[in-house]
Design a protein around this motif. Structure first.
Motif, short mmCIF file in Angstrom:
data_model
loop_
_atom_site.label_atom_id
_atom_site.label_comp_id
_atom_site.label_asym_id
_atom_site.label_seq_id
_atom_site.Cartn_x
_atom_site.Cartn_y
_atom_site.Cartn_z
N ASN A 130 0.82 -1.21 0.00
CA ASN A 130 0.00 0.00 0.00
C ASN A 130 0.85 1.26 0.00
N ILE A 131 2.19 1.08 0.12
CA ILE A 131 3.12 2.20 -0.02
C ILE A 131 4.30 1.76 -0.87
N LEU A 132 4.63 2.55 -1.89
CA LEU A 132 5.86 2.36 -2.65
C LEU A 132 6.90 3.35 -2.14
N ASP A 136 16.29 7.23 -4.96
CA ASP A 136 17.16 7.90 -5.92
C ASP A 136 16.61 7.81 -7.35
N TRP A 137 17.36 8.46 -8.27
CA TRP A 137 16.80 8.67 -9.61
C TRP A 137 16.46 7.38 -10.34
N GLN A 138 17.22 6.32 -10.07
CA GLN A 138 16.98 5.08 -10.82
C GLN A 138 15.59 4.52 -10.58
N ALA A 139 14.97 4.89 -9.45
CA ALA A 139 13.62 4.41 -9.11
C ALA A 139 12.57 5.50 -9.21
N GLY A 140 12.98 6.73 -9.53
CA GLY A 140 12.04 7.85 -9.51
C GLY A 140 10.87 7.68 -10.47
N LYS A 147 1.57 6.55 -10.26
CA LYS A 147 0.49 7.54 -10.16
C LYS A 147 -0.34 7.60 -11.44
N ILE A 148 0.30 7.39 -12.57
CA ILE A 148 -0.41 7.49 -13.85
C ILE A 148 -1.21 6.22 -14.13
N HIS A 149 -0.59 5.05 -13.91
CA HIS A 149 -1.25 3.79 -14.26
C HIS A 149 -2.11 3.22 -13.13
N GLN A 150 -1.78 3.59 -11.87
CA GLN A 150 -2.50 3.08 -10.70
C GLN A 150 -2.72 1.57 -10.77
N PRO A 151 -1.61 0.80 -10.62
CA PRO A 151 -1.71 -0.66 -10.78
C PRO A 151 -2.60 -1.32 -9.74
N ILE A 152 -2.63 -0.78 -8.55
CA ILE A 152 -3.54 -1.26 -7.50
C ILE A 152 -3.99 -0.03 -6.71
N LYS A 153 -5.13 -0.13 -6.08
CA LYS A 153 -5.64 0.95 -5.25
C LYS A 153 -5.97 0.40 -3.88
N PRO A 154 -5.82 1.18 -2.82
CA PRO A 154 -5.14 2.49 -2.77
C PRO A 154 -3.63 2.30 -2.72
N LEU A 155 -2.87 3.34 -3.07
CA LEU A 155 -1.42 3.24 -3.12
C LEU A 155 -0.82 4.62 -2.85
N LYS A 156 0.06 4.70 -1.86
CA LYS A 156 0.76 5.94 -1.54
C LYS A 156 2.24 5.78 -1.88
N THR A 157 2.94 6.92 -2.00
CA THR A 157 4.33 6.86 -2.47
C THR A 157 5.24 7.76 -1.66
N VAL A 158 6.49 7.29 -1.50
CA VAL A 158 7.56 8.03 -0.84
C VAL A 158 8.78 7.99 -1.75
N PHE A 159 9.46 9.13 -1.86
CA PHE A 159 10.69 9.19 -2.65
C PHE A 159 11.81 9.69 -1.75
N LYS A 199 13.48 14.38 -10.89
CA LYS A 199 12.34 15.29 -10.87
C LYS A 199 11.03 14.51 -10.90
N ALA A 200 10.98 13.43 -11.70
CA ALA A 200 9.76 12.62 -11.78
C ALA A 200 9.38 12.07 -10.42
N GLY A 201 10.38 11.60 -9.66
CA GLY A 201 10.10 11.11 -8.32
C GLY A 201 9.63 12.20 -7.39
N LEU A 202 10.32 13.35 -7.42
CA LEU A 202 9.96 14.47 -6.55
C LEU A 202 8.55 14.98 -6.85
N PHE A 203 8.20 15.04 -8.13
CA PHE A 203 6.92 15.60 -8.54
C PHE A 203 5.75 14.68 -8.16
N HIS A 204 5.95 13.37 -8.32
CA HIS A 204 4.83 12.44 -8.16
C HIS A 204 4.72 11.85 -6.76
N ALA A 205 5.72 11.95 -5.92
CA ALA A 205 5.68 11.33 -4.60
C ALA A 205 4.72 12.06 -3.68
#
Length: 474
Positions: A130-132, A136-140, A147-159, A199-205
């Motif tokens: 329920n949390i990803l 670092d950038w390799q996982a961002g 966030k775009i595909h929402q593979p499962i719900k609900p799902l929160k994210t940390v970067f 930036k992708a990680g920072l923006f979407h987390a």
């Protein structure tokens, strides 16, 4: 409700390591899983060296096809349990069955594939997070895809930012070539006209962490923010600095198999380890002479320019200095010749040897880290474990973990200097020598050093609280 956390990272001990990121991803899940309300698993690329060392323990649990632009690439899913942590691996011979981890012309494409494969694989895992938590950038990009595909719900994210200097930058046309996303999503991935994976990680987390409180403040400024400081200021209410820890069992001089003489607090055993290193490296045998050590990558970040400027002057004192590391040719060449000029006082060991590194921690009186910047730093924490007094510049995690010694109050566990200036480094090293030769002050400093431990207990609690705030929002 149990918080199921999936760590997404490019490296992790004991499987593959190029730096401190691997140590954190290797040890933090162990600490978090001590909490009965948290269960952490880790997902990584399946590199060649992982296959070579762990093949007999890897269990294939499925495969999927992952779109990378117009191409479909197969991702084989593997699973392995180690020390009660479940690790998943994304395998693909084309992208990951290579020598080493990074440094290839197509690193951007490799980690676009990895991040997309992680998100596509989640519904097929026997562990539903329920949390990803991406590192670092390799996982961002994984957080962007989540966030775009929402593979499962609900799902929160940390970067988590381990080092903002490295951002995973690609030309903008990579968006059309590698990403299977509508053009409307490019604004969350592009920065200054380029694809920027960090930036992708920072923006979407949902939440952003970095590896020390001081670094969290520093990266919001132009000097340290590596161009991303405007975004970090926009998201400062979601940004928190949590100091890294180390595995106190792994870095325990009482049980470390690399040491000729194991010890806990014994100064006599420390001297025996010093004598061992002096014999091994061809230095004059003298357990009274103070030994200064650096174990580091030979790159500008680590303050090597400062050391270049003062090393010959400092070695006029009655001291010994050992430098262990590899990196930029200019630094390797300089310190090789510096050792030739100072044969009885300086040893430059070009390369990396984990056993020798541990022996140097154990033998040294002082551990030197004059870094230009240091998000957290693990070496000073290891040095404190091995009762070696750190000498650091006041930046990032070095500032948060090393308190300058005060002769009047007899407080502090090391030495520090403020400005990135060679003369300040020389002055503080001379001052450390003065304290070393004052038996009462030296004894007080060592007593303080003995009390300094930076395990994961407090930091893992801080992460657990952060996760709970996200779970409460579900």
């Amino acid at each position: 409700m149990v918080d199921n956390i999936l760590f997404i990272a490019s490296e992790c001990t004991p499987f593959v390591k190029t730096g401190g990121l691997a140590d954190v991803v290797g040890s933090l899940p162990q600490a978090l899983n001590q909490n009965e309300n948290i269960k952490v698993s880790v997902i990584l690329p399946l590199y060649q060296e992982v296959i070579e060392q762990w093949q007999d323990e890897l269990e294939q649990v499925g495969s999927i096809f992952v779109p990378v632009g117009w191409r479909d690439q197969e991702a084989s899913l593997y699973k392995l349990t180690q020390q009660n942590i479940v690790y998943y691996f994304i395998g693909n011979d084309y992208y990951f069955t290579r020598k080493g981890v990074y440094g290839y012309y197509d690193d951007g494409e490799r980690f676009v594939f990895f991040c997309q494969a992680v998100i596509d694989a989640i519904p097929k895992l026997d562990f539903q997070p329920n949390i990803l938590h991406a590192h670092d950038w390799q996982a961002g990009l994984a957080l962007a895809f989540a966030k775009i595909h929402q593979p499962i719900k609900p799902l929160k994210t940390v970067f988590t930012i381990h080092n903002i200097k490295y951002q995973g930058i690609m030309q903008i046309d990579a968006y059309q070539d590698l990403f299977n996303l509508p053009s409307s999503h490019i604004s969350g991935i592009e920065w200054n006209g380029l694809i920027n994976c960090m930036k992708a990680g920072l923006f979407h987390a949902d939440k952003i962490t970095t590896v020390s409180p001081s670094y969290a403040d520093e990266i919001k400024t132009p000097y340290y923010g590596e161009g991303l400081y405007p975004l970090l200021n926009e998201r400062q209410n979601d940004l928190v600095g949590i100091i890294n820890g180390i595995d106190l069992d792994e870095y325990d001089p009482m049980t470390d198999p690399h040491l000729p003489y194991n010890y806990a607090y014994s100064r006599l055993k420390k001297k025996k380890n010093k004598k061992y290193i002096q014999e091994k490296l061809g230095l004059p045998i003298d357990d009274q002479v103070p030994m200064y050590v650096m174990v580091t990558r030979l790159v500008e970040q680590k303050g090597l320019h400062l050391l270049e400027a003062i090393i010959d002057t400092f070695l006029q004192e009655d001291v010994q200095f050992v430098l262990l590391g590899t990196g930029d040719y200019a630094f390797e060449n300089y310190f090789y010749h510096a050792a030739e000029r100072n044969k009885d006082k300086l040893v430059t060991y070009l390369g990396f040897d984990e056993g020798l590194a541990r022996q140097l921690y154990a033998a040294s009186d002082f551990f030197v880290m004059p870094s230009l910047f240091e998000p957290c730093g693990l070496s000073q924490l290891i040095a404190l474990q091995y009762k070696s007094v750190p000498i650091v510049r006041e930046t990032g995690g070095l500032k948060d973990t090393v308190t300058p010694y005060n002769e009047i109050t007899q407080t502090g566990n090391g030495f520090s200097f403020s400005n990135y200036n060679a003369h300040e480094l020389l002055d503080i090293m001379r001052y450390s020598l003065q304290i070393y030769h004052d038996p009462d002050q030296w004894a007080s400093l060592l007593k303080n050093t003995n009390k300094s431990q930076f395990g994961w207990a407090d930091s893992s609690h801080a992460y657990a609280e952060l996760y709970q705030t996200l779970i409460d929002d579900l």
